[in-house]
Design an enzyme around this catalytic site. Structure first.
Site, PDB file in Angstrom:
ATOM      1  N   TYR A 117      -4.884   8.172  -5.984  1.00 17.97           N
ATOM      2  CA  TYR A 117      -3.874   7.289  -5.395  1.00 17.97           C
ATOM      3  C   TYR A 117      -4.290   6.856  -3.986  1.00 17.97           C
ATOM      4  CZ  TYR A 117       0.806   5.640  -4.103  1.00 17.97           C
ATOM      5  OH  TYR A 117       1.879   4.874  -3.700  1.00 17.97           O
TER       6      TYR A 117
ATOM      7  N   LYS B 213      -5.092   3.034  -2.501  1.00 19.14           N
ATOM      8  CA  LYS B 213      -4.268   2.456  -1.435  1.00 19.14           C
ATOM      9  C   LYS B 213      -5.064   2.220  -0.148  1.00 19.14           C
ATOM     10  CE  LYS B 213      -0.368   2.186  -3.713  1.00 19.14           C
ATOM     11  NZ  LYS B 213       0.266   0.876  -4.000  1.00 19.14           N
TER      12      LYS B 213
ATOM     13  N   SER C 292       0.860  -1.174   0.000  1.00 20.39           N
ATOM     14  CA  SER C 292       0.000   0.000   0.000  1.00 20.39           C
ATOM     15  C   SER C 292       0.905   1.236   0.000  1.00 20.39           C
ATOM     16  CB  SER C 292      -0.957  -0.033   1.194  1.00 20.39           C
ATOM     17  OG  SER C 292      -1.790   1.091   1.201  1.00 20.39           O
TER      18      SER C 292
END
Length: 266
Positions: free
Chosen positions: A152, A156, A138
């Site tokens: 993003y 994650k 992650s």
């Protein structure tokens, strides 16, 4: 001989992890999109050990069919996967209302679904054998949302949730699931990312020096050895991981003040 499959293994953290496992005498399978980068990685790794123990496959992990076929070929050549490290990922910084839908979706498909596709390709076999280790990579941006990183961070954060749910399912079958949250790390992708990082994010994130890929990879390898579920890097990310609901309000307060000061100067 241990068979380690690493997605995103042609550079950065993935390649550094490959070096670690190659030094241990493992069979290494590297997946990435760019064949020239894979060939360079294979040539480098072959110098330090058995060239026949390094395999490369060009595949886009965002494509389930490509990923499954590539991993199947790796397992046919080197035997069942013992360790999967899902390291492939992309980051395209930018404000939410500026970043295109295509760029936003690319990050979700690669970072989240790319990891899921890789896991799906090995998970059934691991369950059947009642052994196996899976590390999902992650990010610190998967613990707290960062200005200019909406796509993003979304990918994650989702990866963390996937890891938590899968850990519960996999544990009774002897399969160990781990997830790690690297900070800014000195990699080729990080260098490209900095060119597009918004000023506000640079002010917030630039106060912490990036880690070396070697330091991050060594921590990940140790965590896999020990079967640890979550891997944090540095005190800030550890605090976010362990006490997020307490720490985040203070960090967001500080972030908001810093961002406001910048906006007033523009």
């Amino acid at each position: 001989m241990t068979h380690v499959i690493i997605t995103g293994g042609s550079s950065g953290i993935g390649l550094t992890l490959a070096r670690i496992y190659a030094s241990r005498g493992a069979r290494i399978s590297l997946l990435a999109r760019t064949i020239s980068a894979l060939e360079a990685a294979q040539a480098e790794l072959s110098k330090s050990g058995n060239a026949d123990a390094i395999r490369i496959e060009s595949a886009d992990v965002a494509d389930e069919g490509q990923t499954a076929a590539a991993i199947a070929r790796c397992e046919e050549a080197f035997g069942p996967c013992d360790i999967l490290i899902a390291c492939a990922g992309i980051v395209e910084p930018g404000l939410f209302d500026v970043v295109s839908t295509a760029a936003f979706e690319r990050q979700i498909r690669t970072n989240l679904f790319g990891s899921i596709h890789a896991v799906r390709s090995v998970y059934a076999g691991m369950k059947q054998r009642r052994t196996g280790r899976i590390m999902l990579v992650s990010s610190g941006a998967g613990l707290i949302g960062i200005y200019g990183y909406s796509g993003y961070s979304a990918s994650k954060f989702a990866l963390h949730g996937f890891a938590e749910a899968l850990r519960s399912e996999a544990r009774p079958h002897g399969v160990k699931i781990s997830v790690c949250f690297p900070p800014d790390t000195e990699t080729p992708q990080f260098a490209r990312e900095l060119e597009h990082r918004p000023l506000e994010a640079a002010v917030i994130m630039g106060r912490v020096a990036p880690w070396t890929a070697d330091a991050v990879a060594r921590s990940i390898a140790r965590a896999i050895d020990k079967g640890r579920f979550e891997v944090f890097f540095g005190w800030t990310l550890l605090a976010l991981g362990r006490f997020g609901s307490t720490v985040k309000p203070f960090l967001n307060w500080w972030f908001d003040r810093a961002i406001l000061r910048i906006s007033r100067r523009q």
